[in-house]
Design an enzyme around this catalytic site. Structure first.
Site, PDB file in Angstrom:
ATOM      1  CG  PHE A  12     -48.659  33.778 -92.476  1.00 40.11           C
ATOM      2  CD1 PHE A  12     -47.639  34.018 -91.562  1.00 40.11           C
ATOM      3  CD2 PHE A  12     -48.523  34.312 -93.772  1.00 40.11           C
ATOM      4  CE1 PHE A  12     -46.528  34.776 -91.905  1.00 40.11           C
ATOM      5  CE2 PHE A  12     -47.415  35.061 -94.128  1.00 40.11           C
ATOM      6  CZ  PHE A  12     -46.428  35.304 -93.200  1.00 40.11           C
ATOM      7  CB  ALA A  84     -58.958  33.889 -97.624  1.00 36.45           C
ATOM      8  CB  THR A 131     -53.827  38.908-102.733  1.00 34.94           C
ATOM      9  OG1 THR A 131     -52.699  38.599-103.539  1.00 34.94           O
ATOM     10  CG2 THR A 131     -55.067  38.440-103.489  1.00 34.94           C
ATOM     11  CG  ASP A 132     -49.445  41.154-105.096  1.00 31.36           C
ATOM     12  OD1 ASP A 132     -49.910  40.029-104.831  1.00 31.36           O
ATOM     13  OD2 ASP A 132     -48.213  41.380-105.178  1.00 31.36           O
ATOM     14  CD  GLU A 133     -51.151  35.573-105.597  1.00 27.26           C
ATOM     15  OE1 GLU A 133     -51.680  34.682-106.274  1.00 27.26           O
ATOM     16  OE2 GLU A 133     -50.418  35.342-104.617  1.00 27.26           O
ATOM     17  CE  LYS A 160     -58.259  37.645-100.817  1.00 31.38           C
ATOM     18  NZ  LYS A 160     -58.732  37.604 -99.388  1.00 31.38           N
TER      19      LYS A 160
HETATM   20  P1  NAD Z   1     -53.870  31.434 -94.142  1.00 28.03           P
HETATM   21  O1  NAD Z   1     -54.273  30.368 -95.109  1.00 28.03           O
HETATM   22  O2  NAD Z   1     -52.608  31.272 -93.368  1.00 28.03           O
HETATM   23  O3  NAD Z   1     -55.039  31.671 -93.083  1.00 28.03           O
HETATM   24  C1  NAD Z   1     -56.390  31.696 -93.433  1.00 28.03           C
HETATM   25  C2  NAD Z   1     -57.206  31.492 -92.170  1.00 28.03           C
HETATM   26  O4  NAD Z   1     -58.585  31.534 -92.546  1.00 28.03           O
HETATM   27  C3  NAD Z   1     -56.969  30.149 -91.487  1.00 28.03           C
HETATM   28  O5  NAD Z   1     -56.800  30.334 -90.104  1.00 28.03           O
HETATM   29  C4  NAD Z   1     -58.242  29.365 -91.780  1.00 28.03           C
HETATM   30  O6  NAD Z   1     -58.575  28.428 -90.761  1.00 28.03           O
HETATM   31  C5  NAD Z   1     -59.276  30.483 -91.884  1.00 28.03           C
HETATM   32  N1  NAD Z   1     -60.431  30.085 -92.698  1.00 28.03           N
HETATM   33  C6  NAD Z   1     -60.417  29.480 -93.911  1.00 28.03           C
HETATM   34  N2  NAD Z   1     -61.671  29.241 -94.336  1.00 28.03           N
HETATM   35  C7  NAD Z   1     -62.504  29.727 -93.372  1.00 28.03           C
HETATM   36  C8  NAD Z   1     -63.924  29.789 -93.243  1.00 28.03           C
HETATM   37  N3  NAD Z   1     -64.721  29.292 -94.200  1.00 28.03           N
HETATM   38  N4  NAD Z   1     -64.443  30.373 -92.145  1.00 28.03           N
HETATM   39  C9  NAD Z   1     -63.634  30.877 -91.173  1.00 28.03           C
HETATM   40  N5  NAD Z   1     -62.291  30.815 -91.234  1.00 28.03           N
HETATM   41  C10 NAD Z   1     -61.721  30.255 -92.327  1.00 28.03           C
HETATM   42  O7  NAD Z   1     -53.850  32.770 -94.998  1.00 28.03           O
HETATM   43  P2  NAD Z   1     -52.913  34.056 -94.858  1.00 28.03           P
HETATM   44  O8  NAD Z   1     -51.710  33.859 -95.683  1.00 28.03           O
HETATM   45  O9  NAD Z   1     -52.770  34.416 -93.437  1.00 28.03           O
HETATM   46  O10 NAD Z   1     -53.825  35.132 -95.602  1.00 28.03           O
HETATM   47  C11 NAD Z   1     -54.785  35.894 -94.874  1.00 28.03           C
HETATM   48  C12 NAD Z   1     -55.477  36.849 -95.821  1.00 28.03           C
HETATM   49  O11 NAD Z   1     -54.520  37.715 -96.421  1.00 28.03           O
HETATM   50  C13 NAD Z   1     -56.205  36.141 -96.973  1.00 28.03           C
HETATM   51  O12 NAD Z   1     -57.406  36.822 -97.221  1.00 28.03           O
HETATM   52  C14 NAD Z   1     -55.238  36.292 -98.147  1.00 28.03           C
HETATM   53  O13 NAD Z   1     -55.941  36.307 -99.367  1.00 28.03           O
HETATM   54  C15 NAD Z   1     -54.603  37.637 -97.838  1.00 28.03           C
HETATM   55  N6  NAD Z   1     -53.235  37.829 -98.350  1.00 28.03           N
HETATM   56  C16 NAD Z   1     -52.255  36.902 -98.128  1.00 28.03           C
HETATM   57  C17 NAD Z   1     -50.960  37.146 -98.577  1.00 28.03           C
HETATM   58  C18 NAD Z   1     -49.837  36.169 -98.298  1.00 28.03           C
HETATM   59  O14 NAD Z   1     -48.715  36.392 -98.761  1.00 28.03           O
HETATM   60  N7  NAD Z   1     -50.040  35.123 -97.524  1.00 28.03           N
HETATM   61  C19 NAD Z   1     -50.667  38.324 -99.276  1.00 28.03           C
HETATM   62  C20 NAD Z   1     -51.701  39.256 -99.489  1.00 28.03           C
HETATM   63  C21 NAD Z   1     -52.978  38.999 -99.016  1.00 28.03           C
HETATM   64  P1  TYD Z   2     -46.304  30.879-102.983  1.00 29.29           P
HETATM   65  O1  TYD Z   2     -45.541  30.971-101.714  1.00 29.29           O
HETATM   66  O2  TYD Z   2     -47.225  29.722-103.200  1.00 29.29           O
HETATM   67  O3  TYD Z   2     -47.081  32.268-103.160  1.00 29.29           O
HETATM   68  P2  TYD Z   2     -47.892  32.857-104.453  1.00 29.29           P
HETATM   69  O4  TYD Z   2     -48.112  31.767-105.425  1.00 29.29           O
HETATM   70  O5  TYD Z   2     -49.162  33.300-103.817  1.00 29.29           O
HETATM   71  O6  TYD Z   2     -47.045  33.963-104.974  1.00 29.29           O
HETATM   72  O7  TYD Z   2     -45.274  30.881-104.187  1.00 29.29           O
HETATM   73  C1  TYD Z   2     -44.326  31.928-104.339  1.00 29.29           C
HETATM   74  C2  TYD Z   2     -43.557  31.665-105.628  1.00 29.29           C
HETATM   75  O8  TYD Z   2     -42.786  30.459-105.472  1.00 29.29           O
HETATM   76  C3  TYD Z   2     -44.454  31.409-106.823  1.00 29.29           C
HETATM   77  O9  TYD Z   2     -43.832  31.957-107.981  1.00 29.29           O
HETATM   78  C4  TYD Z   2     -44.503  29.891-106.946  1.00 29.29           C
HETATM   79  C5  TYD Z   2     -43.132  29.468-106.431  1.00 29.29           C
HETATM   80  N1  TYD Z   2     -43.075  28.157-105.730  1.00 29.29           N
HETATM   81  C6  TYD Z   2     -42.072  27.237-106.081  1.00 29.29           C
HETATM   82  O10 TYD Z   2     -41.247  27.488-106.966  1.00 29.29           O
HETATM   83  N2  TYD Z   2     -42.034  26.060-105.398  1.00 29.29           N
HETATM   84  C7  TYD Z   2     -42.910  25.740-104.424  1.00 29.29           C
HETATM   85  O11 TYD Z   2     -42.831  24.606-103.857  1.00 29.29           O
HETATM   86  C8  TYD Z   2     -43.929  26.705-104.056  1.00 29.29           C
HETATM   87  C9  TYD Z   2     -44.935  26.404-102.989  1.00 29.29           C
HETATM   88  C10 TYD Z   2     -43.952  27.904-104.740  1.00 29.29           C
END
Ligand code: NAD
Ligand code: TYD
Length: 349
Positions: A12, A84, A131-133, A160
């Site tokens: 993503f 990740a 991540t902020d988590e 993380k």
């Molecule tokens: P995502 O799950 O959509 O994408 C992760 C990608 O990593 C995928 O394309 C997957 O194929 C690849 N991948 C997984 N394991 C792998 C491996 N062993 N070797 C090579 N590639 C591998 O995740 P995202 O939501 O795009 O998050 C990307 C980064 O940003 C992550 O590090 C996540 O912790 C961080 N992040 C995400 C969010 C969020 O809201 N989604 C917020 C803050 C930080």
């Molecule tokens: P999510 O998108 O999984 O992100 P994160 O857990 O990394 O914050 O979830 C966002 C919020 O929504 C979290 O408080 C969990 C809640 N949630 C639901 O209530 N229902 C769902 O089906 C999912 C996937 C998440």
């Protein structure tokens, strides 16, 4: 710096970061390394396939020998590391995958960088996207700053946090030029529909139950994904070695309020009577260890590097809904097959 390794670029956020760097910097050569797990999808990058400064490599960051060979042949000067396992619910079911990819995979990349960049640490940069988590949970008040102590609760956030510690350790111990950013929840196009917003859009579209954990009281701070990609661009180019920046939207929403807003937008877009989609909201068993509230203080990034979020949430959410409605084929492809298995195991709805 000319030769970039971006990991996780088929996911993503990674796909937005790759797109931004390939299009903004034609003089950068970009290799996108991705294992293509369930979350990785080359359809996220179709518009880049013919770009001369872009190349995709399939591979696993857990494989140290493979990473070493890639560094040797490609002679990278920069890494932006996003690969990740990223979904909290999956980390509760299967934590070891998170340890392998998020911790071991990150350390493997650091090892290769350390080895192949010897003698030129200052000119090469390792950017770790986090991540902020890692900060744990907030009560009703307060914000996460860069000084907030780490206090992760889920296997995802613990993995993380661990990877962040390793990145800092490689800066402090070996002098590697590292940067970390910790971002709040992202939303936007190409978001895999296991996360709250795209899952709810898909379910509302198909008139299926919309699962809300617990009472829907948990709060998240939502940032448009393209604003995150722009922040990564700014931080990559301007941060000091060893520094950390928090990235967030100043945009806190209780899950239930967010879902209600989404229902109203979807009713309008789909020509349904107001209130139709809200009837789909279904409260389900809460997530184990569910963090109550995340909220980011991004003052440092705004003040020092001049970044700020560009979109109001309502506008961003509407754009996101439009994207999912216009990209039905993408959505149908990612929600077929294995997704259905995951969904029925996770939700039993
Ligand atoms: P995502 O799950 O959509 O994408 C992760 C990608 O990593 C995928 O394309 C997957 O194929 C690849 N991948 C997984 N394991 C792998 C491996 N062993 N070797 C090579 N590639 C591998 O995740 P995202 O939501 O795009 O998050 C990307 C980064 O940003 C992550 O590090 C996540 O912790 C961080 N992040 C995400 C969010 C969020 O809201 N989604 C917020 C803050 C930080
Ligand atoms: P999510 O998108 O999984 O992100 P994160 O857990 O990394 O914050 O979830 C966002 C919020 O929504 C979290 O408080 C969990 C809640 N949630 C639901 O209530 N229902 C769902 O089906 C999912 C996937 C998440």
């Amino acid at each position: 710096m000319k030769k970039f390794l971006i990991t996780g670029g088929a996911g993503f956020i990674g796909s937005h970061v790759v797109r931004r760097f390939v299009n903004t910097y034609p003089d950068y050569n970009i290799v996108n390394l991705d294992k293509l797990t369930y979350a990785g999808n080359l359809a996220n990058l179709k518009d880049l396939e013919d770009k001369p400064n872009y190349r995709f490599v399939k591979g696993d960051i857990v494989d140290q020998q493979f990473i070493d060979e890639l560094f040797e042949t490609e002679q990278f000067d920069a890494v932006i590391h996003l690969a990740a396992e990223s979904h909290v619910d999956r980390s509760i079911t299967n934590p070891i995958e998170f340890v392998l990819t998020n911790v071991v995979g990150t350390v493997n990349l650091l090892n290769s960088a350390r080895k192949f960049w010897k003698g030129r640490y200052e000119e090469c940069r390792f950017y770790h996207v986090s991540t902020d988590e890692v900060y744990g949970t907030l009560g009703e008040d307060g914000l996460f700053t860069e000084e907030t102590p780490y206090d992760p609760h889920s296997p995802y956030s613990a993995s993380k946090a661990s990877s962040d510690h390793f990145v800092r350790a490689y800066h402090d111990t070996y002098g590697l030029n590292t940067v970390i950013s910790n971002c709040s929840n992202n939303y936007g196009s190409y978001h895999f529909p296991e996360k709250l917003i795209p899952l709810a859009i898909n379910n509302i579209k198909n008139s299926k139950a919309v699962p809300v954990y617990g009472k829907g009281e948990n709060v998240r701070d939502w940032l448009w994904v393209e604003d995150h990609a722009r922040a990564i661009d700014v931080v990559f180019h301007k941060a000091r070695a060893g520094d950390t920046y928090n990235i967030g939207g100043h945009n806190e929403w209780k899950n239930i309020d967010l879902i209600r807003l989404l229902c109203r937008i979807m009713d309008r877009k789909l020509g349904r009577a107001e209130g139709t989609s809200e009837k789909l909201i279904t409260f389900v068993t809460d997530r184990a260890g569910h963090d109550l509230r995340y909220a980011i203080d991004s003052t440092k990034l705004q003040r020092e590097l001049g970044w700020s979020p560009s979109l109001q949430f309502e506008e961003g959410l509407e754009k996101t809904v439009d994207w999912y409605l216009a990209n039905e084929e993408w959505l149908n492809n990612v929600t077929s097959g294995k997704y259905q298995e995951y969904y029925s195991q996770q939700y039993k709805l």
